[in-house]
Design a protein around this motif. Structure first.
Motif, PDB file in Angstrom:
ATOM      1  N   GLU A 196       4.902  56.291  11.032  1.00  0.00           N
ATOM      2  CA  GLU A 196       5.500  57.078   9.975  1.00  0.00           C
ATOM      3  C   GLU A 196       6.812  57.652  10.489  1.00  0.00           C
ATOM      4  N   VAL A 197       7.874  57.439   9.736  1.00  0.00           N
ATOM      5  CA  VAL A 197       9.166  57.943  10.190  1.00  0.00           C
ATOM      6  C   VAL A 197       9.728  58.986   9.234  1.00  0.00           C
ATOM      7  N   ALA A 198       9.139  59.106   8.064  1.00  0.00           N
ATOM      8  CA  ALA A 198       9.615  60.100   7.114  1.00  0.00           C
ATOM      9  C   ALA A 198       8.499  60.380   6.133  1.00  0.00           C
ATOM     10  N   ASN A 199       8.467  61.588   5.642  1.00  0.00           N
ATOM     11  CA  ASN A 199       7.481  61.892   4.604  1.00  0.00           C
ATOM     12  C   ASN A 199       8.032  62.980   3.702  1.00  0.00           C
ATOM     13  N   GLY A 213      25.175  51.332  15.878  1.00  0.00           N
ATOM     14  CA  GLY A 213      24.979  51.838  17.231  1.00  0.00           C
ATOM     15  C   GLY A 213      24.443  53.260  17.277  1.00  0.00           C
ATOM     16  N   THR A 214      24.410  53.949  16.137  1.00  0.00           N
ATOM     17  CA  THR A 214      23.914  55.334  16.142  1.00  0.00           C
ATOM     18  C   THR A 214      22.402  55.399  15.952  1.00  0.00           C
ATOM     19  N   HIS A 215      21.807  54.288  15.553  1.00  0.00           N
ATOM     20  CA  HIS A 215      20.366  54.223  15.286  1.00  0.00           C
ATOM     21  C   HIS A 215      19.915  55.191  14.204  1.00  0.00           C
ATOM     22  N   ARG A 216      20.834  55.549  13.325  1.00  0.00           N
ATOM     23  CA  ARG A 216      20.437  56.371  12.183  1.00  0.00           C
ATOM     24  C   ARG A 216      19.921  55.449  11.090  1.00  0.00           C
ATOM     25  N   PHE A 217      19.120  56.014  10.192  1.00  0.00           N
ATOM     26  CA  PHE A 217      18.855  55.274   8.966  1.00  0.00           C
ATOM     27  C   PHE A 217      18.932  56.233   7.792  1.00  0.00           C
ATOM     28  N   PHE A 218      19.076  55.646   6.628  1.00  0.00           N
ATOM     29  CA  PHE A 218      19.295  56.426   5.407  1.00  0.00           C
ATOM     30  C   PHE A 218      18.177  56.124   4.425  1.00  0.00           C
ATOM     31  N   VAL A 219      17.683  57.148   3.795  1.00  0.00           N
ATOM     32  CA  VAL A 219      16.649  56.963   2.771  1.00  0.00           C
ATOM     33  C   VAL A 219      17.155  57.570   1.470  1.00  0.00           C
ATOM     34  N   ALA A 220      17.049  56.800   0.392  1.00  0.00           N
ATOM     35  CA  ALA A 220      17.509  57.278  -0.913  1.00  0.00           C
ATOM     36  C   ALA A 220      16.316  57.689  -1.771  1.00  0.00           C
ATOM     37  N   GLU A 221      16.481  58.800  -2.460  1.00  0.00           N
ATOM     38  CA  GLU A 221      15.479  59.234  -3.420  1.00  0.00           C
ATOM     39  C   GLU A 221      16.019  58.969  -4.822  1.00  0.00           C
TER      40      GLU A 221
END
Ligand code: NAG
Ligand code: NAG
Ligand code: NAG
Ligand code: NAG
Length: 357
Positions: A196-199, A213-221
């Motif tokens: 689980e990476v987000a909840n 290279g930043t290893h970020r990710f984006f989640v859209a609602e």
């Protein structure tokens, strides 16, 4: 009134990352019903060797055992001593974790074998000792008369694959090492792990990795937010994008409108632009809008909200079937999936939008 087809074409919402362990699976155990072998809840009384891992539960094991005793009724004591073990072993292959291989059940286009495939040596041995039991084991009347001819007898019973025939399949260490014992890797991950990476998200509809290279990710609602998740798992407090004011949606969980997707420029590192797809009301008309935002020059975790450039708007005559996927192809083009305009039965357009090339 046409029926309403709830054909949701929102991007798959997924807030789990699939983490595949680098696990080389050499063996491929499989049951006759194509399902994976298992450990029966209770140990088997007859085909005991498959109690730890195989394809039979207790009921199936009982059926095999009944069949065995029906066949053994035909034998006197010495026949029982000579042939009993062959018959038992052959019948029990239904419970083997490799039964799909032994019975050639993997190819749906060729008939499954009635009897498990034997290895050549084992078949010769069986033929020498017990060749006349064949008619008790099979109803296939093409076998009538082949008992006297070892080659024909074994041509019928042999499985040509020397690894997967019985009994070699049991002694092959590649096929049997760790069979049924699921082993964790040093990090405790089994063959396929979900992490689980987000909840706590409200209708998350898209997840993209920054790949810069930043290893970020984006989640859209769906209601119009995009959030940044950092490699250490924490979420940046301020949204990457807040379009809640512009986005057309409702609190109803089944609403197909809203913020539907996000795609980053394929060269995001040098061209820091993001493309978004959302529903919008323009002069009382429902539309989808595709627009471009540029990354803020002062904050890499936020888009410049004043940079919006609308690329395309398409009228969506009904509130459902808005498509929603946005992605860059390997050809560098941006692909936009707009749906058929909605309502049951694709009524819009001359012959329905979805048929309009
Ligand atoms: C009977 O055996 C022959 C091979 O001797 C095979 O080709 C055929 O498919 C079998 N029939 C059935 C019904 O299992
Ligand atoms: C094989 O058996 C079936 C019945 O199971 C029968 O109808 C058929 O005639 C038999 N064929 C031969 C060659 O004996
Ligand atoms: C995660 O990293 C960010 C930025 O480096 C930092 O501000 C934050 O406190 C970290 N969070 C945790 C839970 O370590
Ligand atoms: C998003 O924008 C709306 C209105 O533009 C505002 O009311 C809201 O507080 C913002 N949300 C966040 C988390 O910044």
């Amino acid at each position: 009134m046409g029926s309403v087809v709830w054909q949701r074409v929102l991007p798959t919402c997924c807030w789990f990352l699939l983490v595949c362990a680098p696990w080389t699976v050499l063996s491929h155990p499989q049951c006759l019903d194509y399902k994976p072998p298992f450990q029966p809840p209770e140990p088997l009384a007859f085909c005991k060797e498959y109690s730890k891992f195989g394809c039979c539960n207790v009921e199936k094991d009982n059926l095999v055992s009944q069949r065995y005793y029906m066949i053994m009724d035909y034998f006197d004591y010495s026949g029982y001593l000579t042939c009993g073990k062959y018959i038992r072993n052959i019948l029990c292959q239904e419970c083997s974790p490799y039964s799909a291989h032994l019975y050639d059940a993997e190819d749906a286009n060729t008939p499954m074998r009635e009897l498990p495939g034997l290895c050549g040596d084992y078949c010769s041995e069986f033929w020498h000792q017990c060749r006349y039991v064949l008619s008790l084991l099979t109803d296939n009347n093409t076998t009538i008369g082949i008992e006297d001819d070892r080659d024909r007898f074994c041509a019928f019973l042999e499985l040509k694959d020397p690894q997967y025939c019985y009994p070699n399949v049991l002694s092959n260490t590649d096929l049997n090492a760790n069979l049924g014992s699921v082993q964790a890797d040093p990090e405790g991950c089994l063959q396929l792990c979900l992490q689980e990476v987000a909840n706590g998200l409200r209708n998350p509809v898209a997840m993209v990795h920054a790949n810069d290279g930043t290893h970020r990710f984006f989640v859209a609602e769906q209601l119009g937010y995009v959030w940044v998740y950092l490699p250490n798992g924490s979420r940046v407090d301020r949204p990457f994008l807040n379009l809640t004011r512009a986005v057309l949606t409702s609190p109803w969980a089944g609403d197909e409108r809203g913020f539907l997707c996000l795609a980053l420029h394929p060269h995001f590192t040098s061209v820091p632009k993001a493309y978004v797809y959302y529903s919008v009301a323009v002069k009382k008309q429902e539309r989808i809008r595709i627009s471009e935002f540029t990354l803020s020059t002062s904050d890499m975790n936020m888009l410049d909200h004043s940079s919006e450039r609308t690329l395309l708007e398409v009228v969506e005559p009904a509130s459902n079937h808005n498509g929603g996927q946005l992605l860059f192809g390997h050809d560098g083009y941006l692909y936009i999936f707009i749906g058929d305009g909605g309502k049951g039965g694709d009524p819009f357009g001359k012959f329905g939008n979805s048929q309009n090339k």
